[in-house]
Design a protein around this motif. Sequence first.
Motif, PDB file in Angstrom:
ATOM      1  N   ALA A  60      -0.594   6.561   7.390  1.00  0.00           N
ATOM      2  CA  ALA A  60       0.735   6.604   6.781  1.00  0.00           C
ATOM      3  C   ALA A  60       1.142   5.244   6.215  1.00  0.00           C
ATOM      4  O   ALA A  60       0.895   4.207   6.821  1.00  0.00           O
ATOM      5  CB  ALA A  60       1.756   7.045   7.825  1.00  0.00           C
ATOM      6  N   SER A  61       1.805   5.298   5.057  1.00  0.00           N
ATOM      7  CA  SER A  61       2.324   4.058   4.461  1.00  0.00           C
ATOM      8  C   SER A  61       3.534   3.555   5.234  1.00  0.00           C
ATOM      9  O   SER A  61       3.755   2.347   5.335  1.00  0.00           O
ATOM     10  CB  SER A  61       2.697   4.278   2.991  1.00  0.00           C
ATOM     11  N   ASP A  62       4.323   4.472   5.788  1.00  0.00           N
ATOM     12  CA  ASP A  62       5.497   4.134   6.594  1.00  0.00           C
ATOM     13  C   ASP A  62       5.409   4.949   7.875  1.00  0.00           C
ATOM     14  O   ASP A  62       5.854   6.100   7.924  1.00  0.00           O
ATOM     15  CB  ASP A  62       6.773   4.441   5.815  1.00  0.00           C
ATOM     16  N   LEU A  63       4.802   4.348   8.895  1.00  0.00           N
ATOM     17  CA  LEU A  63       4.550   5.073  10.147  1.00  0.00           C
ATOM     18  C   LEU A  63       5.840   5.597  10.757  1.00  0.00           C
ATOM     19  O   LEU A  63       5.881   6.740  11.238  1.00  0.00           O
ATOM     20  CB  LEU A  63       3.811   4.180  11.148  1.00  0.00           C
ATOM     21  N   GLU A  64       6.902   4.817  10.736  1.00  0.00           N
ATOM     22  CA  GLU A  64       8.163   5.239  11.345  1.00  0.00           C
ATOM     23  C   GLU A  64       8.722   6.495  10.657  1.00  0.00           C
ATOM     24  O   GLU A  64       9.097   7.464  11.319  1.00  0.00           O
ATOM     25  CB  GLU A  64       9.190   4.111  11.278  1.00  0.00           C
ATOM     26  N   ALA A 108      -6.432   0.039   5.779  1.00  0.00           N
ATOM     27  CA  ALA A 108      -6.995   1.354   5.422  1.00  0.00           C
ATOM     28  C   ALA A 108      -6.211   1.991   4.277  1.00  0.00           C
ATOM     29  O   ALA A 108      -5.046   1.672   4.042  1.00  0.00           O
ATOM     30  CB  ALA A 108      -6.973   2.267   6.636  1.00  0.00           C
ATOM     31  N   MET A 109      -6.859   2.912   3.588  1.00  0.00           N
ATOM     32  CA  MET A 109      -6.221   3.637   2.492  1.00  0.00           C
ATOM     33  C   MET A 109      -5.282   4.706   3.055  1.00  0.00           C
ATOM     34  O   MET A 109      -5.644   5.423   3.986  1.00  0.00           O
ATOM     35  CB  MET A 109      -7.285   4.298   1.611  1.00  0.00           C
ATOM     36  N   VAL A 110      -4.101   4.816   2.490  1.00  0.00           N
ATOM     37  CA  VAL A 110      -3.114   5.801   2.905  1.00  0.00           C
ATOM     38  C   VAL A 110      -3.627   7.205   2.557  1.00  0.00           C
ATOM     39  O   VAL A 110      -4.196   7.417   1.491  1.00  0.00           O
ATOM     40  CB  VAL A 110      -1.757   5.535   2.205  1.00  0.00           C
TER      41      VAL A 110
END
Length: 173
Positions: A60-64, A108-110
């Motif tokens: 994920a680009s934005d884990l939250e 890593a790649m999203v």
Amino acid sequence: MIVSEAGYDITNLWYVALPPPGSTHVVLSQARCPAVASALVDCAVMTQRWPFIHHVTFIASDLEASTRLYTAALKPLGVVGQAADGGAEFWEEELDTPSFGLYPAGDAMVTRGAHIAFTARDRASVDAFYEAALTAGGTSRYEPRLWPEYRAYCAFVDDPDGNNIEAVYKEQE
């Protein structure tokens, strides 16, 4: 009850018999004779159900934001989650597999453009998945509806990275 030497209950074991010579009909039979059932113990082991997929992970680009969405959307499906090793892991309340994981991109790649479908127990769970996902930041792809060609009631939502997440309830025939 008929129990194999390995301890499996094989009372109601079904097996496929090869066609008799000169016939093209395969015979489906049930092993009611203990001698036949014991001879089929290897078949009993093969009848155990194992998950087709053990686990899947999205980066994920934005884990939250992603964790918030998946936690809310999957709850109506009986899926729980918790923080794990710098990410989040989700699984059914009674089982630890199959599981779904989210981890931060870092180097890593999203994960983008993937499609994953989660099983729902009924139509109401699909509806609740959809509403919870939208409330938690998901974007509607398809509202809940019956897809007759698949005999399934489904809803589709995009997560923050554009992955297509689905809740699916297979209709009874």
